[in-house]
Write an enzyme that holds these catalytic residues in place. Structure first.
Site, PDB file in Angstrom:
ATOM      1  N   GLU A   1       0.802  -1.215   0.000  1.00 41.37           N
ATOM      2  CA  GLU A   1       0.000   0.000   0.000  1.00 41.37           C
ATOM      3  C   GLU A   1       0.841   1.274   0.000  1.00 41.37           C
ATOM      4  OE1 GLU A   1      -2.882   0.437   3.083  1.00 41.37           O
ATOM      5  OE2 GLU A   1      -4.055   1.775   1.801  1.00 41.37           O
ATOM      6  N   ASP A   2       1.876   1.292   0.821  1.00 39.40           N
ATOM      7  CA  ASP A   2       2.606   2.551   0.976  1.00 39.40           C
ATOM      8  C   ASP A   2       3.905   2.616   0.194  1.00 39.40           C
ATOM      9  OD1 ASP A   2       0.625   3.373   2.574  1.00 39.40           O
ATOM     10  OD2 ASP A   2       1.647   2.990   4.471  1.00 39.40           O
TER      11      ASP A   2
END
Ligand code: MN
Length: 713
Positions: free
Chosen positions: A76-77
């Site tokens: 996600e990051d």
């Protein structure tokens, strides 16, 4: 700050054969990917995944979960592809990482309570593997612990989500310490003024409290020892969130909340639990409604304990929980307390991870005597019969399994349902009958010309959609009947010199409606349209009410007499008498024939034989159920055709045989053919079809008769 070595040590402490290599590799991978990233606190980003890994060891999780904790933000990051996780760490870990990433992407939407409940269910429904939820909970706990670096609005949003979704999830899983820390942290951010005021008061009274705790602990220990029970007794303040809840719920002042302290008594066996309870009750008076036996009846999340509240040494309320060591570890660790490790593996099949949740609930079910309470709890946790889908705006909606886009449309708005012409699921056009699946994004296409269809009733699943479709079709039918009734009445009124619209406007029709037990004129008109009320009835009443205008005098009574004399009906229509009935000339039905009624414009009801070609072809909308009235004794015309040898005296013999079965001949017609036969047509008056059969039988017996048949026209 926790270090990798701490995680490895802790893992080994409860899982001695653990394969630490996976954890180490995950650490290196995560460090590389997150390199250069910072948290808002100014620390390197890597601190966060390491802390999450540490919390997962507090939860006694397996190696794959801890590795996932270290990797949980790389997709996600840090834009790592899931494929890369899979090729480096295998399918299991990549599936876990994917699950955690997906939960993070579910949008919370509005902060309504119901929405939160749906989201909680959604998370569970989407998560076959309970480890995904535990990893997400560890992630959330660390984020909450470091929330102060965020802006106000973000803090509020995350705290609400924690209070409404994640803390209750931790509770469902029975992990008490995690739940109360999440509750306290969200309380701190959402209502910090109150939180700190409470915290200060508790801190201020600390000295006194410690003295008080020591005293009560001592008394409990002493009275139990006298009974030969060895017990570990401890008292501590409850978490601020639950103290605050108690104060709000009972509208209490802080000084009144004695039971901010809960005493815990841990003993060796279940028998000791009950004995300790008895001993404490004989020393301090218990408050009856506050005794709870969660040993005999565990909570659905597996919690077991005896609870009691007694009047303590100073007349204050003292809350005491009594349980065994084993129960205590379940109370704190919840689902994780059941896991056992052997040679680095959880002693469970892989598929057990997927169904651990279900299995746990089923085991608990056997221990919970109250099946309905259990089922209610389980229903919240497991929903094989429900699907969760999204609106295009990201709101979650819940439906029974098998629900369709039409159900979805009606759940948004009745108008959307009524005008629902098509649907898109995740961008693709689907049929209105398509089954919704978990996670679908559903978009409804409406059209101003679309109308609900009766066929929809066959596939919709929600009662709301069913009710709305029925409502619509009923209204449509009513409108159709009204239009037909209006048309019938206008014509019949005209014949009798009455003006339909004037009588409607003047309120005369309303009056007649009430006389005939209808709520309003509209209902009366609809009754005419559906054929249950003949227009003649209304006309009769209006004529009586209005009196007759000079010119109309001769016309009306005659017309009414004609109506009345024409219907020695022998036919009943849904129990209504005195209706104008005519019989189809084409088929001349007799009592006993199966028949069908048709509303004729301006002429009441025409009855045909059910198999009459005219009846079969005519407009089905006008069709009406009719029955022969068994009480009627009227005669009906019938025709028969008799073919016989052409010889003198034949006709006399036939007429005699007809008369012998008590039948009147109204007309007879005879003609001869080239081949010396005679064809005779008789018009008769008969009671019913059995009567006619008697005639036919009787005529057939006459010597020289070749054939006898009934004519329809
Ligand atoms: Mn995270």
């Amino acid at each position: 700050m926790i270090r990798l070595n701490d995680i490895l040590d802790r893992t080994l402490s409860y899982n001695p054969g653990a394969n630490l290599d996976v954890i180490k590799r995950a650490y290196v991978f995560s460090a590389k990917v997150h390199q250069g990233q910072m948290r808002l606190s100014g620390e390197p980003y890597l601190v966060h995944p390491i802390e999450v890994g540490g919390i997962l060891t507090d939860l006694r999780m397996d190696v794959d979960s801890i590795a996932t904790g270290l990797l949980h933000d790389v997709v996600e990051d840090a834009w790592t592809e899931l494929d890369q996780i899979e090729s480096t760490f295998g399918k299991e870990i990549s599936t876990l990482v994917d699950g955690v990433t997906k939960i993070s992407q579910i949008s919370y939407g509005t902060s309504e309570k119901r929405q939160a409940e749906n989201l909680r269910k959604m998370i569970v429904a989407m998560t076959k593997d309970v480890r995904v939820i535990l990893i997400k909970l560890a992630d959330r706990l660390h984020n909450m612990r470091t929330l102060e670096y965020h802006e106000e609005d973000k803090r509020v949003k995350i705290s609400q989500e924690t209070r409404d979704i994640y803390a209750p999830l931790a509770h469902r899983l029975g992990i008490n310490w995690l739940r109360s820390e999440l509750d306290d942290l969200s309380f701190m951010h959402l209502n910090s003024e109150r939180y700190y005021r409470l915290a200060k008061r508790i801190a201020k009274s600390r000295k006194e409290r410690e003295k008080y705790i020591k005293e009560v602990e001592g008394i409990i220990k002493e009275i139990l020892t006298k009974q030969g029970i060895t017990a570990d007794v401890s008292g501590r303040p409850k978490n601020l969130y639950s103290i605050n809840q108690k104060m709000e719920k009972y509208d209490l002042d802080f000084d009144q909340v004695y039971d901010i302290i809960a005493f815990r008594v841990i003993v060796g066996s279940i028998r000791d639990c009950y004995q300790a309870l008895g001993t404490i009750h004989s020393h301090w008076k218990p408050i009856p409604q506050r005794i709870k036996d969660y040993i005999a009846m565990p909570k659905a999340n597996g919690y077991q304990s005896l609870h009691t509240t007694v009047i303590g040494p100073y007349g204050e309320r003292v809350e005491i929980q009594i349980r065994t060591e084993q129960m205590h570890s379940v109370a704190e660790g919840g689902i994780a307390a059941h896991w056992k490790y052997k040679e680095g593996k959880v002693i469970q099949e892989k598929s057990d991870w997927e169904f651990a949740w279900l299995r746990q609930l089923l085991e608990w079910q056997q221990e919970v005597p109250d099946a309905t309470e259990f089922l209610n709890t389980v229903k919240l946790d497991l929903f094989p019969n429900e699907v969760f889908v999204f609106t295009p705006r990201g709101d979650v909606k819940e439906f029974p399994k098998g629900a369709t886009p039409v159900d979805f449309a009606y759940s948004i708005h009745t108008d959307i349902g009524n005008r629902c012409a098509g649907a898109k699921i995740t961008g693709r056009i689907v049929s209105l009958k398509a089954e919704l699946k978990n996670g679908d994004i559903v978009e409804i296409i409406t059209s101003p010309t679309q109308k609900p269809n009766k066929d929809w009733l066959r596939f919709v699943k929600t009662s709301k959609a069913k009710a709305k479709i029925r409502q619509w079709t009923a209204r449509e039918q009513r409108e159709r009947k009204s239009a037909l009734g209006r048309e019938l009445l206008e014509k019949d009124f005209r014949k009798h010199g009455l003006n339909f619209s004037r009588l409607t406007r003047s309120g005369e029709m309303e009056k007649v409606a009430r006389e005939c037990n209808y709520k309003e004129a509209e209902a009366l008109i609809a009754a005419v349209g559906s054929g249950i009320l003949p227009s003649s009835q209304i006309i009769k009443r209006l004529v009586r009410e209005e009196g007759l205008k000079p010119g109309e005098v001769p016309v009306l009574p005659k017309a009414i007499r004609k109506t009345a004399s024409q219907s020695p009906t022998a036919i009943s229509i849904m129990g209504v008498d005195d209706i104008m009935v005519r019989f189809g000339k084409c088929c001349n039905p007799l009592p006993g024939d199966s028949v069908m009624g048709f509303i004729t414009r301006g002429r009441g009801v025409t009855v045909h034989k059910a198999d009459c070609p005219w009846a079969l072809e005519s407009d089905q909308e006008r069709r009406l159920e009719v029955q022969w009235d068994p009480r009627a004794q009227s005669l009906r015309p019938a025709k028969i055709k008799v073919v016989c040898i052409d010889r003198p005296g034949m006709l006399a013999q036939i007429t005699q045989s007809i008369a012998s079965v008590d039948v009147n001949i109204k007309k007879a017609k005879a003609q001869t053919t080239m081949d010396k036969k005679a064809i005779n047509i008789f018009e008769l008056d008969v009671r019913d079809i059995a009567h006619l059969r008697n005639v036919i039988k009787s005529v057939e017996k006459v010597g020289g008769v070749i054939s006898v048949e009934r004519l329809s026209g």
